[in-house]
Write a protein that holds these residues in place. Structure first.
Motif, PDB file in Angstrom:
ATOM      1  N   LYS A   1       0.827  -1.202   0.000  1.00 50.77           N
ATOM      2  CA  LYS A   1       0.000   0.000   0.000  1.00 50.77           C
ATOM      3  C   LYS A   1       0.860   1.250   0.000  1.00 50.77           C
ATOM      4  O   LYS A   1       1.966   1.255   0.528  1.00 50.77           O
ATOM      5  CB  LYS A   1      -0.928   0.005   1.217  1.00 50.77           C
ATOM      6  N   TYR A   2       0.321   2.276  -0.610  1.00 44.67           N
ATOM      7  CA  TYR A   2       0.956   3.595  -0.585  1.00 44.67           C
ATOM      8  C   TYR A   2      -0.059   4.558   0.027  1.00 44.67           C
ATOM      9  O   TYR A   2      -1.153   4.732  -0.521  1.00 44.67           O
ATOM     10  CB  TYR A   2       1.344   4.024  -1.994  1.00 44.67           C
ATOM     11  N   LYS A   3       0.297   5.121   1.168  1.00 42.48           N
ATOM     12  CA  LYS A   3      -0.617   6.013   1.898  1.00 42.48           C
ATOM     13  C   LYS A   3      -1.963   5.329   2.129  1.00 42.48           C
ATOM     14  O   LYS A   3      -3.031   5.907   1.911  1.00 42.48           O
ATOM     15  CB  LYS A   3      -0.779   7.341   1.164  1.00 42.48           C
ATOM     16  N   ASN A   4      -1.880   4.062   2.535  1.00 45.02           N
ATOM     17  CA  ASN A   4      -3.054   3.255   2.883  1.00 45.02           C
ATOM     18  C   ASN A   4      -3.972   2.975   1.697  1.00 45.02           C
ATOM     19  O   ASN A   4      -5.163   2.698   1.866  1.00 45.02           O
ATOM     20  CB  ASN A   4      -3.856   3.908   4.014  1.00 45.02           C
ATOM     21  N   ARG A   5      -3.427   3.037   0.495  1.00 44.63           N
ATOM     22  CA  ARG A   5      -4.194   2.725  -0.707  1.00 44.63           C
ATOM     23  C   ARG A   5      -3.469   1.622  -1.477  1.00 44.63           C
ATOM     24  O   ARG A   5      -2.247   1.606  -1.563  1.00 44.63           O
ATOM     25  CB  ARG A   5      -4.354   3.976  -1.580  1.00 44.63           C
ATOM     26  N   LEU A   6      -4.259   0.692  -2.051  1.00 43.37           N
ATOM     27  CA  LEU A   6      -3.674  -0.419  -2.790  1.00 43.37           C
ATOM     28  C   LEU A   6      -2.849   0.076  -3.971  1.00 43.37           C
ATOM     29  O   LEU A   6      -3.185   1.066  -4.619  1.00 43.37           O
ATOM     30  CB  LEU A   6      -4.774  -1.345  -3.308  1.00 43.37           C
ATOM     31  N   MET A   7      -1.772  -0.649  -4.256  1.00 41.42           N
ATOM     32  CA  MET A   7      -0.906  -0.284  -5.369  1.00 41.42           C
ATOM     33  C   MET A   7      -0.561  -1.524  -6.189  1.00 41.42           C
ATOM     34  O   MET A   7      -0.316  -2.596  -5.636  1.00 41.42           O
ATOM     35  CB  MET A   7       0.386   0.344  -4.848  1.00 41.42           C
ATOM     36  N   ASP A   8      -0.602  -1.399  -7.506  1.00 46.92           N
ATOM     37  CA  ASP A   8      -0.042  -2.427  -8.372  1.00 46.92           C
ATOM     38  C   ASP A   8       0.616  -1.759  -9.570  1.00 46.92           C
ATOM     39  O   ASP A   8       0.707  -0.527  -9.634  1.00 46.92           O
ATOM     40  CB  ASP A   8      -1.087  -3.474  -8.778  1.00 46.92           C
TER      41      ASP A   8
END
Length: 281
Positions: free
Chosen positions: A117-124
């Motif tokens: 996660k980046y800043k509590n958001r999913l990342m792909d």
């Protein structure tokens, strides 16, 4: 092992068929999450093995129809899509609700990956691979996708945004040598995906590989798109120009009309990118 025969087309639509082909490659099989065709028995089996799974339409894109299932304590289940969350006390209750949402379409089940996660958001990640002007596979673009808050997918059409992946690496690797080595691993993995699919469909000219990273920085091939949208690279004019140049060489035409606010913002910054690419030779 299931035998797969692709149509003589550049687009391979079925997620299941692409998965079966990738699993026949020993190197790639280590990077493909456990996947099954969805039915009552396979869902039950997968939820015994994995406490989280994703279910996806076999054909489709943009995150449409994707749902996440968590097995909770006390034999309870949580089903989440892009708009709602429901909880169930029984497996049958979960499955019956799922059937209604599936609307008689074929689905696959995929082991859930606890994505970075980046800043509590999913990342792909999305990595673009194309046939270049020498008729060889080449990585022409890479970008990170950051999902909208509390969303289960990272797709831009579901509120996600794109960022420069090389800059994102600074958050996970401080050493530049390690950054370059990791980026090279992802590129080699994506090239291997292209080579493997090409064995079964020699008409293939381009792919977009969606890669998720777990908390150990292990890459997982979440999906492969054989008709990738290049607008994810709007932040980088040189990348967009190369993608379009290669695409034109094998007859692909791209719709570069900005659809989302952040795309319009960067298209303007790049100096009317549609016009510049239209004039590009």
């Amino acid at each position: 092992m299931e035998v797969i025969t692709f149509p003589k087309d550049r687009v391979i639509a079925s997620k299941w068929e692409k998965t079966v082909v990738l699993l026949q490659n020993r190197t790639l099989s280590k990077f493909v999450p456990d996947t099954e065709k969805l039915d009552y028995q396979t869902l039950q089996k997968m939820l015994k093995t994995h406490r989280m799974v994703y279910v996806k339409p076999t054909i489709g894109g943009g995150g449409v129809g994707v749902m996440k299932i968590n097995k909770l304590s006390n034999k309870r289940y949580k089903l989440q899509n892009t708009t709602s969350v429901k909880r169930f006390k029984t497996f049958d209750g979960l499955y019956n609700s799922l059937l209604k949402k599936m609307k008689n379409k074929d689905y696959i089940i995929q082991k859930g990956i606890s994505l970075l996660k980046y800043k509590n958001r999913l990342m792909d990640l999305r990595i673009m691979v194309q046939e270049n002007l020498k008729n060889e596979w080449e990585v022409t673009g890479s970008a990170a996708r950051i999902g909208s808050t509390k969303k289960i997918v990272t797709n831009v059409s579901s509120g996600g945004i794109t960022v420069d992946f090389k800059k994102m690496l600074n958050h996970f690797y401080k050493d530049k040598t390690e950054q370059n080595q990791f980026l090279d691993l992802l590129h080699q993995l994506s090239l291997e995906v292209a080579n493997q699919l090409y064995k079964y469909n020699p008409n293939l000219k381009e792919i977009g590989v969606d890669i998720g990273l777990d908390d150990q920085m292990h890459p997982w091939i979440l999906e492969v798109n054989t008709k990738p949208d290049p607008r994810i690279f709007f932040r980088d004019k040189s990348t967009i120009e190369k993608v379009v140049r290669y695409g034109r060489a094998y007859g692909r035409k791209y719709d570069l009309t900005p659809k989302f606010e952040h795309e319009k913002k960067y298209a303007n910054k790049l100096g009317k990118i549609k016009r510049s690419i239209h004039n590009f030779r």
